[in-house]
Each structure stands twice: as structure tokens, then as C-alpha cells.
Design a protein around this motif. Structure first.
Motif, mmCIF file in Angstrom:
data_model
loop_
_atom_site.group_PDB
_atom_site.id
_atom_site.type_symbol
_atom_site.label_atom_id
_atom_site.label_comp_id
_atom_site.label_asym_id
_atom_site.label_seq_id
_atom_site.Cartn_x
_atom_site.Cartn_y
_atom_site.Cartn_z
ATOM 1 N N SER A 247 7.378 6.570 4.666
ATOM 2 C CA SER A 247 7.298 7.371 3.446
ATOM 3 C C SER A 247 6.954 6.486 2.254
ATOM 4 N N THR B 90 6.989 5.119 -1.455
ATOM 5 C CA THR B 90 8.011 5.158 -2.509
ATOM 6 C C THR B 90 7.418 5.036 -3.903
ATOM 7 N N SER B 91 6.290 4.335 -4.016
ATOM 8 C CA SER B 91 5.664 4.173 -5.325
ATOM 9 C C SER B 91 4.286 3.552 -5.158
ATOM 10 N N GLU C 176 1.084 9.904 -7.801
ATOM 11 C CA GLU C 176 2.296 10.661 -7.480
ATOM 12 C C GLU C 176 1.954 11.899 -6.665
ATOM 13 N N TRP C 177 0.798 12.482 -6.947
ATOM 14 C CA TRP C 177 0.340 13.649 -6.194
ATOM 15 C C TRP C 177 0.086 13.260 -4.736
ATOM 16 N N TYR D 66 -0.302 10.290 -12.390
ATOM 17 C CA TYR D 66 -0.252 11.659 -11.880
ATOM 18 C C TYR D 66 -0.944 11.742 -10.521
ATOM 19 N N VAL E 166 1.635 10.758 -3.172
ATOM 20 C CA VAL E 166 2.961 10.527 -2.590
ATOM 21 C C VAL E 166 3.592 11.851 -2.171
ATOM 22 N N LEU E 167 3.475 12.863 -3.031
ATOM 23 C CA LEU E 167 4.054 14.181 -2.762
ATOM 24 C C LEU E 167 3.413 14.834 -1.537
ATOM 25 N N ASN E 168 2.120 14.576 -1.340
ATOM 26 C CA ASN E 168 1.380 15.200 -0.238
ATOM 27 C C ASN E 168 1.167 14.247 0.936
ATOM 28 N N TRP E 169 2.019 13.257 1.061
ATOM 29 C CA TRP E 169 1.916 12.242 2.104
ATOM 30 C C TRP E 169 1.738 12.824 3.513
ATOM 31 N N TYR F 154 14.987 6.254 1.227
ATOM 32 C CA TYR F 154 14.097 7.056 0.402
ATOM 33 C C TYR F 154 13.975 8.497 0.879
ATOM 34 N N TYR G 241 16.928 11.841 -1.861
ATOM 35 C CA TYR G 241 16.694 11.665 -3.286
ATOM 36 C C TYR G 241 17.911 12.053 -4.115
#
Length: 284
Positions: free
Chosen positions: A43, A45-46, A24-25, A21, A27-30, A98, A101
Motif C-alpha cells: 500500500s 503511504t505517500s 493523492e488521487w 492532489y 494513492v486513493l485508487n491504488w 498503514y 488509519y
């Protein structure tokens, strides 16, 4: 009644997905972490076992960001609030892939349809209910219950499709592969490290020669050799222009054996890698 900021982290922890979590948070707020300029060219990716994979739009930005790797790692971990990212691996040329999506939308919908067909047994339902019952708010309880059920259904779906335990860990992976995605990445990274180590000791080795000692594919050899060349070139351009670094770069770049290296070859190699004015050609 407990506040949401107290309940949600505990629930995520109980589900065993706290690290996922948090990463991923990030990654979302990159864009918030690195700024819009970098986000326009790279960007994430994982994040796999502490390694963040970042797609970059070209090799120039890939090299530029590799020089900022430690700074980016610190920014990501500061944003998360704990040290979850230990390293970064940049992939040049994968950025556009990427950014769209929607390409994965069909697969996502197919998996969701399969998950809806999975029936949880009484033990699994009880486990999901216990996780949801830690909150008293009905609306939040329903959301947590849905997340828990989906998590358990996904594990069950893997078993139904004959997924087995990874040879290295307890994660489930498809029947046609030996290792899970994370362990596969780890194994590849270890092999790349082994190749780099051997090339640093014998930088003139060809693929055929090295393959006698390390079983690898051509692209693995090329990737390891390229990354080592960029590392040595960066050290030279940062002032670490000792004879060993210079000779290593020449042999990596040209495949020349030690006895074949001369001043002309060194000069041509340094010019190719954009040496700085203070770098001088060593006397052989």
C-alpha cells in the motif's frame, strides 16, 4: 457557466496543490492501478518529490515488487496523466501500520481544532475569496472557499508554532529539525546512494571502516548494503553472472576481503541467494 471538470483543476492549480492532489488521487485508487493481488500485500503511504513510498507486508513481496518497479511507475503515471512518480521505495514490514488509519484520528482531530482557532487577516481572506470567486455556483464556491481558508490557516499555524524555512527549500518545518520531511528523505536517499557507491567499489568494508569516509548510522549502512546485495543478486539471477558481480555479492554477503574469496565461498553464497541452474562458479 463553466463545467466542474474545467473549474476544479484550475482551482487546484491556483491553490498550488495540483501535484499533491494528483499523487493523492493515485494513492486513493491504488487497487485500480495495480490490481487487487498486489494491493493485498502493498500500500502506498505517500509521494515525496517524485518518490512513492510503498509499505509492503514482507520481504518476499518487497523483493518481488522491486522487480516490477518500472512497470508500477508507468502504471501510476499513466493513471495520473503525467510523470509525477520517478522512483519507488519499498518498506517491508510496515503494511499493517498503514492499513489502520484510525490510529491517526486523534491527531487529525487535534489539528482541526487548532485550525479553527486560527484567524485569517484581511489579505489572507481576500486571497481565499479570489480563488473561490472563479466559479458562479454558490455551493461549489463555498467548498472552494473552505479549502482555501484551511490551506492558509495551516500555513499560519505552522508559523505560530515557530516553524522555520527548511535549510534546503522554502517549505516550513518544526523548530527542532533542520530540514522538512521531503528534504530529509532526499538527504537520506543521497546518503544511502553514497554508501552503496562506496560499497560497490569496496564491498568488503565494515560499518566502522566505511564510517570513516561517510558519516552514517548503523541502520543506514545495513539498509544500503542490503539493497545493494539484492540488486546484485537480481542481476546474477537475470543472467548477468560475470565474475565482478559474483565476487561483489560474496564480499557484500560475507565481509570477506578479495584475497579471502575462494570457490567454496562463492558456491555457498550463490546457494544462499537462490542461484539459477545456469549460473556457474567462476575460476579464480
Amino acid at each position: 457557466m463553466k463545467q466542474l471538470r474545467e473549474i476544479i483543476p484550475n482551482t487546484i492549480k491556483n491553490l498550488g496543490i495540483a501535484k499533491k492532489y494528483n499523487t493523492e488521487w493515485a494513492v486513493l485508487n491504488w487497487p485500480k492501478i495495480v490490481g487487487d493481488d498486489i494491493a493485498a500485500h502493498a500500500s502506498p503511504t505517500s509521494v515525496q518529490r517524485g518518490v512513492m513510498i510503498i509499505a509492503v507486508n514482507n520481504s518476499v513481496w518487497c523483493h518481488h515488487l522491486s522487480m516490477m518497479k518500472d512497470e508500477i511507475i508507468n502504471k501510476v503515471n499513466d493513471f495520473i496523466g503525467e510523470k509525477l512518480v520517478n522512483d519507488i521505495r519499498f518498506q517491508a514490514g510496515y503494511f499493517k501500520k498503514y492499513q489502520n488509519y484510525d490510529e491517526d484520528q486523534e491527531n487529525y482531530e487535534t489539528i482541526n481544532q487548532k485550525l479553527k482557532m486560527i484567524k485569517l487577516d484581511d489579505t489572507e481572506l481576500s486571497q481565499a475569496n479570489n480563488l473561490a470567486n472563479v466559479v458562479s455556483d454558490d455551493n461549489l464556491q463555498r467548498k472552494i472557499l473552505r479549502i482555501a481558508k484551511k490551506h492558509l490557516a495551516f500555513k499560519k499555524l505552522k508559523k505560530i508554532n515557530n516553524w522555520h524555512k527548511c535549510a534546503n527549500c522554502d517549505s516550513l518545518c518544526p523548530s527542532d529539525v533542520l530540514y522538512c520531511t521531503v528534504c530529509s528523505i532526499d538527504n537520506r536517499e543521497k546518503k544511502i546512494c553514497d554508501i552503496r557507491k562506496m560499497l560497490s567499489e569496496a564491498p568488503w568494508l565494515t560499518y566502522a571502516e566505511l564510517n570513516k569516509y561517510i558519516d552514517c548510522l548503523p541502520h543506514e549502512f545495513i539498509n544500503a548494503k542490503t539493497s545493494l546485495m539484492m540488486l546484485v543478486a537480481a542481476e546474477i539471477n537475470n543472467g548477468k553472472n560475470d565474475n565482478l558481480n559474483l565476487l561483489t555479492l560474496v564480499m557484500l554477503s560475507t565481509g570477506a576481503k578479495p584475497e579471502e574469496v575462494n570457490e567454496k565461498l562463492i558456491k555457498r553464497t550463490l546457494d544462499k541467494f537462490g542461484r539459477k541452474n545456469y549460473v556457474s562458479t567462476p575460476r579464480l
